[in-house]
Design a protein around this motif. Structure first.
Motif, PDB file in Angstrom:
ATOM      1  N   PRO A 186     -11.598  -5.224 -38.244  1.00 16.29           N
ATOM      2  CA  PRO A 186     -12.150  -5.264 -39.600  1.00 16.29           C
ATOM      3  C   PRO A 186     -11.830  -3.979 -40.364  1.00 16.29           C
ATOM      4  N   PRO A 187     -11.685  -4.049 -41.663  1.00 18.05           N
ATOM      5  CA  PRO A 187     -11.264  -2.892 -42.442  1.00 18.05           C
ATOM      6  C   PRO A 187     -12.380  -1.920 -42.790  1.00 18.05           C
ATOM      7  N   TYR A 188     -13.601  -2.175 -42.362  1.00 16.36           N
ATOM      8  CA  TYR A 188     -14.708  -1.299 -42.729  1.00 16.36           C
ATOM      9  C   TYR A 188     -15.624  -1.135 -41.530  1.00 16.36           C
ATOM     10  N   CYS A 189     -16.385  -0.049 -41.550  1.00 13.19           N
ATOM     11  CA  CYS A 189     -17.334   0.259 -40.470  1.00 13.19           C
ATOM     12  C   CYS A 189     -16.646   0.402 -39.123  1.00 13.19           C
ATOM     13  N   THR A 190     -15.434   0.908 -39.094  1.00 12.69           N
ATOM     14  CA  THR A 190     -14.733   1.136 -37.833  1.00 12.69           C
ATOM     15  C   THR A 190     -14.294   2.585 -37.764  1.00 12.69           C
ATOM     16  N   GLU A 191     -13.964   3.015 -36.592  1.00  7.00           N
ATOM     17  CA  GLU A 191     -13.494   4.384 -36.455  1.00  7.00           C
ATOM     18  C   GLU A 191     -12.125   4.578 -37.090  1.00  7.00           C
ATOM     19  N   TRP A 192     -11.345   3.503 -37.296  1.00 10.32           N
ATOM     20  CA  TRP A 192     -10.052   3.653 -37.973  1.00 10.32           C
ATOM     21  C   TRP A 192     -10.246   4.098 -39.415  1.00 10.32           C
ATOM     22  N   THR A 193     -11.155   3.463 -40.119  1.00 11.34           N
ATOM     23  CA  THR A 193     -11.423   3.859 -41.502  1.00 11.34           C
ATOM     24  C   THR A 193     -12.022   5.257 -41.532  1.00 11.34           C
ATOM     25  N   PHE A 194     -12.953   5.513 -40.657  1.00 13.42           N
ATOM     26  CA  PHE A 194     -13.585   6.824 -40.594  1.00 13.42           C
ATOM     27  C   PHE A 194     -12.536   7.893 -40.270  1.00 13.42           C
ATOM     28  N   GLY A 195     -11.649   7.586 -39.348  1.00 15.78           N
ATOM     29  CA  GLY A 195     -10.575   8.519 -38.999  1.00 15.78           C
ATOM     30  C   GLY A 195      -9.622   8.749 -40.161  1.00 15.78           C
ATOM     31  N   GLY A 196      -9.300   7.694 -40.902  1.00 13.48           N
ATOM     32  CA  GLY A 196      -8.430   7.825 -42.068  1.00 13.48           C
ATOM     33  C   GLY A 196      -9.057   8.690 -43.140  1.00 13.48           C
ATOM     34  N   LEU A 197     -10.355   8.489 -43.363  1.00  7.76           N
ATOM     35  CA  LEU A 197     -11.057   9.312 -44.344  1.00  7.76           C
ATOM     36  C   LEU A 197     -11.115  10.771 -43.890  1.00  7.76           C
ATOM     37  N   SER A 198     -11.275  10.977 -42.597  1.00  5.74           N
ATOM     38  CA  SER A 198     -11.278  12.346 -42.057  1.00  5.74           C
ATOM     39  C   SER A 198      -9.929  13.012 -42.269  1.00  5.74           C
ATOM     40  N   LEU A 199      -8.845  12.273 -42.070  1.00  5.03           N
ATOM     41  CA  LEU A 199      -7.500  12.799 -42.313  1.00  5.03           C
ATOM     42  C   LEU A 199      -7.327  13.136 -43.794  1.00  5.03           C
ATOM     43  N   ALA A 200      -7.773  12.243 -44.675  1.00  4.68           N
ATOM     44  CA  ALA A 200      -7.664  12.495 -46.113  1.00  4.68           C
ATOM     45  C   ALA A 200      -8.429  13.757 -46.495  1.00  4.68           C
ATOM     46  N   LEU A 201      -9.622  13.910 -45.973  1.00  4.34           N
ATOM     47  CA  LEU A 201     -10.425  15.094 -46.262  1.00  4.34           C
ATOM     48  C   LEU A 201      -9.748  16.355 -45.743  1.00  4.34           C
ATOM     49  N   ALA A 202      -9.205  16.275 -44.545  1.00  2.00           N
ATOM     50  CA  ALA A 202      -8.532  17.450 -43.964  1.00  2.00           C
ATOM     51  C   ALA A 202      -7.327  17.869 -44.796  1.00  2.00           C
ATOM     52  N   THR A 203      -6.522  16.924 -45.252  1.00  2.00           N
ATOM     53  CA  THR A 203      -5.355  17.282 -46.058  1.00  2.00           C
ATOM     54  C   THR A 203      -5.786  17.859 -47.400  1.00  2.00           C
ATOM     55  N   ALA A 204      -6.799  17.245 -48.018  1.00  2.00           N
ATOM     56  CA  ALA A 204      -7.281  17.738 -49.315  1.00  2.00           C
ATOM     57  C   ALA A 204      -7.878  19.134 -49.181  1.00  2.00           C
ATOM     58  N   MET A 205      -8.615  19.379 -48.123  1.00  4.63           N
ATOM     59  CA  MET A 205      -9.224  20.693 -47.912  1.00  4.63           C
ATOM     60  C   MET A 205      -8.162  21.762 -47.648  1.00  4.63           C
ATOM     61  N   ASP A 206      -6.964  21.330 -47.239  1.00  5.00           N
ATOM     62  CA  ASP A 206      -5.859  22.262 -47.029  1.00  5.00           C
ATOM     63  C   ASP A 206      -5.022  22.420 -48.304  1.00  5.00           C
ATOM     64  N   GLY A 207      -5.504  21.840 -49.407  1.00  7.67           N
ATOM     65  CA  GLY A 207      -4.823  21.996 -50.690  1.00  7.67           C
ATOM     66  C   GLY A 207      -3.743  20.977 -50.972  1.00  7.67           C
ATOM     67  N   ILE A 208      -3.646  19.933 -50.163  1.00  6.06           N
ATOM     68  CA  ILE A 208      -2.640  18.896 -50.375  1.00  6.06           C
ATOM     69  C   ILE A 208      -3.273  17.782 -51.205  1.00  6.06           C
ATOM     70  N   PRO A 209      -2.779  17.526 -52.422  1.00  3.82           N
ATOM     71  CA  PRO A 209      -3.336  16.439 -53.225  1.00  3.82           C
ATOM     72  C   PRO A 209      -3.246  15.118 -52.461  1.00  3.82           C
ATOM     73  N   THR A 210      -4.370  14.441 -52.340  1.00  7.96           N
ATOM     74  CA  THR A 210      -4.463  13.233 -51.506  1.00  7.96           C
ATOM     75  C   THR A 210      -5.164  12.124 -52.265  1.00  7.96           C
ATOM     76  N   SER A 211      -4.558  10.947 -52.263  1.00  8.14           N
ATOM     77  CA  SER A 211      -5.166   9.771 -52.879  1.00  8.14           C
ATOM     78  C   SER A 211      -5.502   8.761 -51.796  1.00  8.14           C
ATOM     79  N   VAL A 212      -6.728   8.271 -51.827  1.00  5.44           N
ATOM     80  CA  VAL A 212      -7.170   7.207 -50.924  1.00  5.44           C
ATOM     81  C   VAL A 212      -7.333   5.960 -51.784  1.00  5.44           C
ATOM     82  N   ILE A 213      -6.612   4.910 -51.434  1.00  2.00           N
ATOM     83  CA  ILE A 213      -6.644   3.679 -52.216  1.00  2.00           C
ATOM     84  C   ILE A 213      -7.219   2.560 -51.364  1.00  2.00           C
ATOM     85  N   PHE A 214      -8.350   2.036 -51.795  1.00  2.00           N
ATOM     86  CA  PHE A 214      -8.963   0.898 -51.110  1.00  2.00           C
ATOM     87  C   PHE A 214      -8.362  -0.364 -51.709  1.00  2.00           C
ATOM     88  N   ILE A 215      -7.684  -1.139 -50.878  1.00  2.00           N
ATOM     89  CA  ILE A 215      -6.932  -2.296 -51.339  1.00  2.00           C
ATOM     90  C   ILE A 215      -7.156  -3.456 -50.382  1.00  2.00           C
TER      91      ILE A 215
END
Length: 115
Positions: A1-30
């Protein structure tokens, strides 16, 4: 499933990590990934972990992290994001093309994550 899984949580963690390192990051829910923004994903009382919606809510002010939802995917499912996400921008197909192929002449984000 696309929600409430560790895959989504892991993806969001990756997005946050890149953004916190100054890399512009877009997360698109599709497609079905937009269910992460729908309804209320409550955890049992006393549970000490974040759910996906809480993680999104507490990271919307991160400077290089931008959240979007694909409008046609919402329309196909007849739903809207939960009211606590008014800050998440809606993208139409042309907007998505602009982000992916830099058709607007603006700087393309270095990282794009789809859910």
């Amino acid at each position: 499933p696309p929600y409430c899984t560790e895959w989504t949580f892991g993806g969001l963690s990756l997005a946050l990590a890149t953004a916190m390192d100054g890399i512009p990051t877009s997360v698109i829910f599709i497609e079905d990934g937009l269910y992460a923004l729908f309804g209320n994903h409550a955890l049992p009382p006393g549970d000490k972990v974040f759910n996906v919606q809480e993680m999104i809510a507490v990271t919307t002010d991160v400077r290089d992290l931008h959240y979007f939802v694909h409008g046609p995917s919402l329309d196909e499912r007849g739903i809207d994001p939960s009211p606590e996400f008014p800050m998440i921008g809606r993208l139409e197909n042309g907007d998505l093309a602009q982000i992916l192929w830099n058709t607007g002449g603006e700087r393309i984000p270095s990282r794009i994550l789809f859910f």
